[in-house]
Design an enzyme around this catalytic site. Structure first.
Site, PDB file in Angstrom:
ATOM      1  N   CYS A   1      -0.343   4.883  -6.218  1.00 56.49           N
ATOM      2  CA  CYS A   1      -1.257   3.998  -5.521  1.00 56.49           C
ATOM      3  C   CYS A   1      -1.488   2.719  -6.300  1.00 56.49           C
ATOM      4  CB  CYS A   1      -2.534   4.831  -5.676  1.00 56.49           C
ATOM      5  SG  CYS A   1      -3.835   4.140  -5.034  1.00 56.49           S
TER       6      CYS A   1
ATOM      7  N   CYS B   1       0.828  -1.071   0.027  1.00 52.05           N
ATOM      8  CA  CYS B   1       0.092  -0.088  -0.191  1.00 52.05           C
ATOM      9  C   CYS B   1       0.770   1.284  -0.112  1.00 52.05           C
ATOM     10  CB  CYS B   1      -0.773  -0.073   1.395  1.00 52.05           C
ATOM     11  SG  CYS B   1      -1.901   1.265   1.490  1.00 52.05           S
TER      12      CYS B   1
HETATM   13  N1  DGL Z   1      -3.880   0.880  -0.963  1.00 52.11           N
HETATM   14  C1  DGL Z   1      -4.055   2.580  -1.357  1.00 52.11           C
HETATM   15  C2  DGL Z   1      -2.747   3.044  -1.743  1.00 52.11           C
HETATM   16  O1  DGL Z   1      -1.835   2.488  -2.390  1.00 52.11           O
HETATM   17  C3  DGL Z   1      -5.342   2.842  -2.120  1.00 52.11           C
HETATM   18  C4  DGL Z   1      -6.432   2.441  -1.214  1.00 52.11           C
HETATM   19  C5  DGL Z   1      -6.831   3.018   0.092  1.00 52.11           C
HETATM   20  O2  DGL Z   1      -7.038   4.208   0.185  1.00 52.11           O
HETATM   21  O3  DGL Z   1      -6.579   2.292   0.959  1.00 52.11           O
HETATM   22  O4  DGL Z   1      -2.504   4.254  -1.322  1.00 52.11           O
END
Ligand code: DGL
Length: 278
Positions: free
Chosen positions: A188, A77
């Site tokens: 992201c 993430c």
């Molecule tokens: N996994 C999150 C990121 O890469 C995107 C989804 C979220 O906001 O949890 O920042």
């Protein structure tokens, strides 16, 4: 003992299913490695939460994966990577890699104009983590960043191409496109799914950097350097855990991973771990 560690799985966590884009690259790059994936679907999204909360969530996700005997932790993430890597490295005694440094490194390698764009969730962009990582590598590079919060629900819905997503992408990306960048970091987990649309809007002259691909090659490098590569087999076992399972999960998850997921286990780490004190 060393062989036990070599044969141990790689742990990957994300706020939800988006991190499967990182797992997909890991499977491609390291086909012999077992992978344990934890998606914190009960507490998603992380991208709009405070750093303190995201660090607390990251800690409990890591505790769960360590209880499964992982040899290395990948924070797939971007939001969690941008705020929690120093705490996780200080607290846990295994190699930890997030997606920010690999993405920043790749972007610095490919820019000719020394002007890089970064898009991500509001928390990732507000943390300034990509900007810091890029400036650490080359202080002469200018970074222009922009949060694109609507890309996450669009990717979750499978709306990755077409008029609506293009309209949203134009709104977010036109200012950044016209700022003179030659590289754009997809900061992201969800954005690689929108790659075609993003490329269409920014134009072919801007190179897109996918942190997921670069992270997978850095993980291979770490395993080689630490003599932790699992060279005993060519196929791998994958276990998927979620903190909440919704009806649509299996089809959405398959789209992110690029292959069908047969089995998912639900795990309750949310009710049993310490919540941040507010
Ligand atoms: N996994 C999150 C990121 O890469 C995107 C989804 C979220 O906001 O949890 O920042």
């Amino acid at each position: 003992m060393k062989n036990d560690t070599k044969n141990a799985p790689i742990g990957v966590f994300d706020s939800g299913i988006g991190g499967l884009t990182v797992a997909k690259e890991l499977i491609k790059t390291l086909p012999g490695e077992d992978i344990i994936y934890l998606g914190d679907t009960a507490r998603v999204p992380y991208g709009t939460k405070s750093g303190r909360t995201v660090i607390a969530y990251s800690r409990s996700n890591t505790e769960f994966l360590i209880s499964k005997g992982i040899k290395l932790l990948v924070v797939a993430c971007n939001t969690a990577s941008s705020v929690s890597i120093p705490s996780l490295k200080a607290e846990f005694d295994i190699p930890v890699l997030g997606v920010i440094e690999p993405g920043a490194k790749k972007a610095v390698e490919v820019t000719h104009k020394n002007k890089i764009g970064v898009i991500g969730t509001p928390s990732t962009i507000n943390s300034g983590a990509y900007t810091k990582a890029i400036e650490n590598l080359n202080p002469d590079i200018e970074v222009i960043s922009k949060p694109c919060p609507l890309f996450v629900p669009l990717a979750d819905e499978g709306w990755v191409e077409g008029e609506i997503v293009e309209r949203v992408a134009e709104e977010y990306l036109n200012p950044i496109k016209n700022s003179g960048i030659d590289v754009l970091v997809l900061g992201c987990t969800h954005y690689p799914l929108l790659k075609n649309t993003i490329q269409k809007i920014v134009g072919e002259e801007i190179t897109l950097v996918d942190s997921a691909q670069e992270t997978a090659s850095q993980i291979k490098q770490i395993l080689v350097n630490k003599d932790l590569l699992n060279d005993s087999k060519t196929s791998s076992e994958r276990n998927f855990y979620l903190t909440d399972v919704s009806d649509t999960f299996i089809s959405v998850a398959g789209r992110f991973l690029g292959e069908k997921i047969d089995k998912i286990e639900m795990v309750d780490i949310v009710g049993t771990t310490a919540q941040p004190s507010l």
